[in-house]
Design an enzyme around this catalytic site. Structure first.
Site, PDB file in Angstrom:
ATOM      1  N   HIS A 145      89.199 -63.074 -61.487  1.00  0.00           N
ATOM      2  CA  HIS A 145      88.087 -62.882 -60.555  1.00  0.00           C
ATOM      3  C   HIS A 145      88.007 -61.474 -59.990  1.00  0.00           C
ATOM      4  O   HIS A 145      86.918 -60.977 -59.702  1.00  0.00           O
ATOM      5  CB  HIS A 145      88.227 -63.882 -59.404  1.00  0.00           C
ATOM      6  CG  HIS A 145      87.088 -63.867 -58.445  1.00  0.00           C
ATOM      7  ND1 HIS A 145      85.785 -64.122 -58.829  1.00  0.00           N
ATOM      8  CD2 HIS A 145      87.044 -63.632 -57.107  1.00  0.00           C
ATOM      9  CE1 HIS A 145      84.986 -64.054 -57.772  1.00  0.00           C
ATOM     10  NE2 HIS A 145      85.728 -63.748 -56.716  1.00  0.00           N
ATOM     11  N   ASP A 203      81.488 -60.652 -56.530  1.00  0.00           N
ATOM     12  CA  ASP A 203      81.522 -61.967 -55.905  1.00  0.00           C
ATOM     13  C   ASP A 203      80.249 -62.169 -55.080  1.00  0.00           C
ATOM     14  O   ASP A 203      79.151 -61.930 -55.592  1.00  0.00           O
ATOM     15  CB  ASP A 203      82.810 -62.089 -55.073  1.00  0.00           C
ATOM     16  CG  ASP A 203      83.028 -63.459 -54.485  1.00  0.00           C
ATOM     17  OD1 ASP A 203      83.299 -64.405 -55.251  1.00  0.00           O
ATOM     18  OD2 ASP A 203      82.926 -63.596 -53.247  1.00  0.00           O
TER      19      ASP A 203
END
Length: 321
Positions: free
Chosen positions: A298, A99
């Site tokens: 994610h 991320d």
């Protein structure tokens, strides 16, 4: 066993979790994460002969959280990582990010190729500097509703996320996972006027095996005292970072790299990714083609730890052969 300690990097104190001895491998978390999100990587890396270190980065739990927004630029964050590498007694390291931690890993590799031996990004590909600042671009494209823009107003997202950290992590961790049926295709993270970031996600009735109540409790506890302001300040520097990184526009990586993501990751669905990710072998030849895990969301290192660990160990073995 994972050990914990605090190290000084300049005037900043950073908490680190670590395991193993050998060549240094840094694990850089994203938002809203901390050292704990790398829990599946420590032991495999240590057993393979590496010193795996996951810092709580600037602004995050257990580490210092400067008050000024301007102290969270990409130059500060890269400086922290270079200082940490040297503080740990190493001259070089492999940096692995997830991320927003990818942004730090990729930027550290571009800015200090003498220190970074290899770089891996999970979720976020190498940065590509656009013609206008990113917050401006998203504001114009999505009428100010993109979550980056929602995060800009001081105190608003801060209070929303901190009101009930357990509910925050329960919604966000499940909501952005590949187990959420609404992640196929990836969720479009637009915050309607008068709503909040957490309104994008439902409270799940049942959690997947990798995301237990104990995991959520641990993350919530880490952030209960620290809050979310330091973490959100990373987003509040996006346009400032666009200005600061002008000297590296078009630069390519000099060291080997890898990029892994899931096809249900919200970043995979960002505007332009359908062109940018396939172009990686041309844009950054040492990084090569992306590895895309089907059905993965994610939180790639937690959703698919066996596949991620195998890819990391293969990459590291080639680097150190």
């Amino acid at each position: 066993m994972v050990g914990h300690r605090t190290v000084s990097v300049g005037e900043l104190r950073l908490h680190i979790a670590e395991e193993g001895e050998g060549p240094l491998v840094l694990l850089l978390h994203g938002f809203p994460e901390c050292w704990y999100n790398w829990r599946y990587q420590f032991t495999p890396l240590a057993r393979a002969g590496y010193h795996a270190v996951a810092p709580d980065q600037r602004g995050y739990p257990r580490s210092d959280r400067p008050a000024a927004v301007e102290e969270y630029t990409i130059l500060h964050l890269v400086g922290d990582i270079i200082g940490l590498i040297h503080e740990l007694g190493a001259q070089q390291a492999v940096v692995i990010g997830h991320d927003l931690g990818c942004s730090v890993a990729w930027s550290t590799a571009l800015m200090r190729p003498d220190v970074v031996r290899g770089v891996v990004g999970l979720s976020v590909p190498p940065p590509q500097r656009g013609p206008v600042p990113p917050l401006q671009a998203m504001r114009e494209r999505f009428d100010g509703q993109f979550y980056w823009n929602y995060f800009q107003t001081p105190g608003v997202a801060d209070a929303e996320l901190a009101k009930d950290p357990h509910a925050t992590f329960r919604r966000v961790m499940y909501g952005l996972s590949g187990d959420n049926p609404h992640s196929d295709p990836p969720v479009e993270p637009l915050v309607p006027p008068g709503k909040g970031f957490l309104n994008l996600f439902e409270d799940p009735e049942k959690l997947p095996a990798w995301l237990t109540e104990a995991v959520i409790d641990t993350l919530a506890k880490e952030f209960t005292e620290a809050g979310f302001t330091g973490a959100l300040n990373w987003y509040r520097n996006f346009d400032r970072n666009w200005q600061l990184t002008a000297p590296w526009e078009g630069a390519q990586y000099r060291m080997p790299g890898r990029y892994l993501t899931g096809d249900r990751d919200l970043v995979y669905g960002f505007p332009g990714m359908d062109r940018r990710i396939p172009a990686l072998p041309t844009l950054h030849p040492t990084v090569g083609p992306a590895r895309i895990l089907p059905g993965c969301g994610h939180w790639i290192a937690e959703e698919r730890p066996d596949e991620v660990n195998a890819a990391l160990l293969e990459f590291l073995a080639a680097l150190h052969s």
